[in-house]
Design a protein around this motif. Structure first.
Motif, short mmCIF file in Angstrom:
data_model
loop_
_atom_site.label_atom_id
_atom_site.label_comp_id
_atom_site.label_asym_id
_atom_site.label_seq_id
_atom_site.Cartn_x
_atom_site.Cartn_y
_atom_site.Cartn_z
N SER A 143 -24.18 16.81 -14.91
CA SER A 143 -23.47 15.57 -15.23
C SER A 143 -24.26 14.36 -14.73
CB SER A 143 -22.07 15.58 -14.63
OG SER A 143 -22.15 15.83 -13.22
N PRO A 144 -25.44 14.10 -15.32
CA PRO A 144 -26.26 12.98 -14.86
C PRO A 144 -25.61 11.64 -15.19
CG PRO A 144 -27.15 13.87 -16.89
CD PRO A 144 -26.05 14.81 -16.47
N SER A 145 -25.96 10.66 -14.38
CA SER A 145 -25.57 9.28 -14.66
C SER A 145 -26.73 8.61 -15.37
CB SER A 145 -25.24 8.55 -13.35
OG SER A 145 -25.03 7.18 -13.58
N ILE A 146 -26.48 8.09 -16.56
CA ILE A 146 -27.56 7.58 -17.41
C ILE A 146 -27.27 6.13 -17.79
CG2 ILE A 146 -28.79 7.88 -19.61
CD1 ILE A 146 -27.97 10.84 -19.50
N LEU A 147 -28.28 5.28 -17.67
CA LEU A 147 -28.19 3.90 -18.13
C LEU A 147 -29.01 3.74 -19.41
CD1 LEU A 147 -27.46 0.84 -17.72
CD2 LEU A 147 -29.66 0.64 -16.53
N ILE A 148 -28.40 3.13 -20.43
CA ILE A 148 -29.11 2.74 -21.64
C ILE A 148 -29.21 1.22 -21.62
CG2 ILE A 148 -29.07 2.69 -24.16
CD1 ILE A 148 -27.52 5.29 -24.11
N ALA A 149 -30.42 0.70 -21.51
CA ALA A 149 -30.62 -0.74 -21.38
C ALA A 149 -31.63 -1.21 -22.42
CB ALA A 149 -31.11 -1.09 -19.98
N MET B 207 -22.30 10.89 -17.56
CA MET B 207 -21.68 9.57 -17.48
C MET B 207 -22.72 8.56 -17.95
SD MET B 207 -18.68 10.32 -16.37
CE MET B 207 -18.08 8.65 -16.05
N VAL B 208 -22.41 7.84 -19.03
CA VAL B 208 -23.39 6.95 -19.65
C VAL B 208 -22.90 5.50 -19.55
CG1 VAL B 208 -24.69 6.37 -21.74
CG2 VAL B 208 -24.11 8.77 -21.24
N THR B 209 -23.80 4.63 -19.13
CA THR B 209 -23.54 3.20 -19.10
C THR B 209 -24.42 2.53 -20.13
OG1 THR B 209 -22.98 3.22 -16.74
CG2 THR B 209 -23.58 1.10 -17.70
N VAL B 210 -23.81 1.77 -21.03
CA VAL B 210 -24.56 1.03 -22.04
C VAL B 210 -24.52 -0.45 -21.68
CG1 VAL B 210 -24.71 0.41 -24.48
CG2 VAL B 210 -24.01 2.72 -23.83
N GLY C 80 -15.55 5.09 -29.07
CA GLY C 80 -15.06 6.42 -29.39
C GLY C 80 -15.71 7.54 -28.60
N TYR C 81 -16.72 7.22 -27.78
CA TYR C 81 -17.41 8.25 -27.01
C TYR C 81 -16.73 8.49 -25.66
CZ TYR C 81 -21.35 7.75 -30.25
OH TYR C 81 -22.14 7.71 -31.37
N PRO C 82 -16.66 9.75 -25.22
CA PRO C 82 -16.13 10.01 -23.87
C PRO C 82 -17.16 9.62 -22.82
CG PRO C 82 -16.96 12.04 -24.84
CD PRO C 82 -17.08 10.98 -25.91
N ASN C 83 -16.69 9.23 -21.68
CA ASN C 83 -17.57 8.97 -20.53
C ASN C 83 -18.64 7.92 -20.80
OD1 ASN C 83 -16.13 11.02 -19.27
ND2 ASN C 83 -17.66 12.58 -19.76
N VAL C 84 -18.31 6.91 -21.63
CA VAL C 84 -19.24 5.80 -21.87
C VAL C 84 -18.62 4.51 -21.34
CG1 VAL C 84 -20.33 4.35 -23.62
CG2 VAL C 84 -20.40 6.84 -23.85
N ARG C 85 -19.39 3.82 -20.53
CA ARG C 85 -18.95 2.54 -19.97
C ARG C 85 -19.83 1.44 -20.53
NH1 ARG C 85 -20.01 0.03 -14.27
NH2 ARG C 85 -21.80 1.43 -14.36
N ILE C 86 -19.22 0.34 -20.98
CA ILE C 86 -19.96 -0.79 -21.54
C ILE C 86 -19.98 -1.91 -20.50
CG2 ILE C 86 -20.18 -2.37 -23.49
CD1 ILE C 86 -20.21 0.54 -24.32
N ILE C 87 -21.18 -2.42 -20.18
CA ILE C 87 -21.29 -3.49 -19.20
C ILE C 87 -22.12 -4.64 -19.77
CG2 ILE C 87 -21.08 -1.92 -17.23
CD1 ILE C 87 -24.13 -2.32 -16.80
N GLN C 88 -21.92 -5.82 -19.21
CA GLN C 88 -22.70 -6.99 -19.58
C GLN C 88 -24.07 -6.91 -18.90
OE1 GLN C 88 -24.32 -9.81 -21.05
NE2 GLN C 88 -22.16 -10.11 -21.60
#
Length: 269
Positions: free
Chosen positions: A3-9, A38-41, A55-63
């Motif tokens: 369950s890696p924590s991943i950032l998409i930037a 756990m993905v952060t976009v 609609g995706y599970p475990n996706v967090r949207i940040i500024q």
């Protein structure tokens, strides 16, 4: 690592359909490999990204940007009284903290002729990720060319430190070799090709479900990279010829023109 924590930037805004497609394809691959990831976009537009990826599970949207800071407020006030040009909105580098993997979604971010504000921020974000011990990857990227010597050398120093570079064209792979990057480079198709297809109802469109629908997505930005460069009107005429050729394939072929970039105030590119 189940369950890696991943950032998409670096993808910017879901109003850019190319960037949105890259993120959709990336999310599909991530959750296929790591269902509990756990993905952060990080995005410049929370509203459009929220609509695109909710609609995706475990996706967090940040500024991704720091719109208000004491320095920007001061420079903005000075600009209003005729002193200076204000201060550009910069990326919040702290968004790189606390992630196992940082994916800098390449696209066209690493192709500017010089060090733009965005490219400078992405380089510094990558450096911070490396310093934090995160796995740093330039993901699905075009790279170069860089005409400015200082820009070339800075990008070269930075990308040599990346744990992995996934290039999407042969030209990008070859240019990365010029930058001194070979051992950490692999080639793969644009992540957008991993999007999950959707079946759309043809009711009310004048089409039958048996008809062939071909989507054409053409970015005006691509005109700047055509060699030899041609006038815009000529390129539009060639695109029109291409569309007519597609329509001539059969009587039940339809062409859907898809904008590459939408605007929240109307219009597209």
């Amino acid at each position: 690592m189940n369950s890696p924590s991943i950032l998409i930037a670096g993808f910017g805004d879901a109003m850019n359909y190319g960037g949105e497609a890259i993120v959709h394809g990336t999310l599909r691959m991530v959750f296929d490999a790591f269902p509990k990831a756990m993905v952060t976009v990080a995005t410049v537009n929370l509203e459009s990204a929220g609509r695109a990826f909710s609609g995706y599970p475990n996706v967090r949207i940040i500024q991704s940007q720091q719109r208000f800071s004491p320095y920007r407020v001061m420079m903005g006030l000075l600009r209003r009284v005729g002193i200076g040009n204000g201060s550009p909105v910069r990326m919040k580098l702290r968004i790189a903290d606390g992630h196992d993997i940082v994916l800098s979604v390449g696209g066209d971010n690493f192709v500017q002729k010089g060090i733009s504000t965005l490219l400078d921020d992405l380089i510094r974000l990558g450096e911070r990720a490396i310093a934090n011990g995160s796995f740093y990857c330039l993901w699905g990227a075009s790279v170069g060319p860089f005409e400015d010597k200082d820009c070339f050398e800075r990008v070269s120093r930075h990308l040599k430190k990346a744990h992995l570079i996934v290039a999407r064209e042969v030209e990008a792979r070859d240019y990365l070799a010029d930058l001194g990057c070979s051992e950490n480079v692999v080639m793969a198709a644009d992540p957008a090709f991993m999007m999950k297809p959707k079946q759309h109802d043809s009711a009310g469109t004048g089409r039958h479900n048996s008809d062939v629908l071909i989507g054409v997505n053409f970015s005006r930005l691509a005109l700047d990279y055509m060699q030899p460069k041609m006038p815009e009107q000529e390129s539009i005429q060639r695109l029109a010829e291409c569309v007519r050729g597609l329509l001539a394939l059969s009587d039940n072929t339809h062409v859907l023109m898809i904008p590459h970039v939408m605007s929240s105030v109307g219009g597209s590119q």
